[in-house]
Write an enzyme that holds these catalytic residues in place. Structure first.
Site, short mmCIF file in Angstrom:
data_model
loop_
_atom_site.label_atom_id
_atom_site.label_comp_id
_atom_site.label_asym_id
_atom_site.label_seq_id
_atom_site.Cartn_x
_atom_site.Cartn_y
_atom_site.Cartn_z
N GLY A 144 4.32 4.15 9.76
CA GLY A 144 4.43 3.24 8.62
C GLY A 144 5.77 3.33 7.92
O GLY A 144 6.37 2.32 7.55
N CYS A 145 6.27 4.54 7.76
CA CYS A 145 7.54 4.75 7.06
C CYS A 145 8.71 4.18 7.87
O CYS A 145 9.67 3.66 7.30
CB CYS A 145 7.74 6.23 6.75
SG CYS A 145 6.48 6.86 5.62
#
Length: 156
Positions: free
Chosen positions: A44-45
């Site tokens: 996600g990051c």
């Protein structure tokens, strides 16, 4: 979580992936997008960081700069920045003091269980140091940069 919109942005001084110390005061006169994220080089990051990377022409047109903040070390940030060719600085908040000041550290649910950690969130700070937009909880990391760019596009 407290929404900081309309308030003076908390000051900070943190080491960056470029080897320099960055303070909020360094960016006076610019619009600053500060996004808080949990961990370098996680799915996600990475999507979120790459979304900001890919949107940098629009960020620049708005006269803004992007700063990412996590608990990761400067060395971790340097590897992450190099691996994905991120054109903005990542700041290391290892003691979480800045994240706490911005409401980006605290209890959250992870897989249905309460844990303490980074709350993915973003603030946009105007040229005089006031928070003009605060996403207190970002649900979809991959979509979020587009939301930020849309907000920047709508600025006068």
């Amino acid at each position: 979580m407290t929404n900081l919109e309309g308030k003076k942005a908390p000051a900070f001084s943190l080491p960056g992936s470029d080897g320099k110390t960055h303070t909020l005061a360094d960016y006076r006169g610019k619009i600053v997008v500060v996004y808080f994220y949990p961990k370098d080089d996680t799915p996600g990051c990475t999507k979120e960081a790459c979304g900001f990377r890919d949107g940098m022409p629009a960020v620049s047109r708005a006269g803004a700069v992007v700063l990412g903040i996590s608990k990761d070390s400067v060395a971790s940030h340097q590897k992450f920045t190099a691996k994905y060719e991120l054109p903005f600085v990542l700041l290391s908040d290892e003691d979480t003091a800045v994240m706490k000041a911005y409401g980006a550290w605290g209890e959250k649910l992870m897989y249905g269980k309460p844990v303490t950690g980074v709350i993915r969130s973003t603030v946009i700070i105007n040229e005089s140091g006031k928070v003009i937009k605060h996403w207190t909880k970002v649900a979809k990391a991959e979509q979020h940069p587009a939301d930020v760019l849309a907000f920047l596009d709508g600025l006068p």
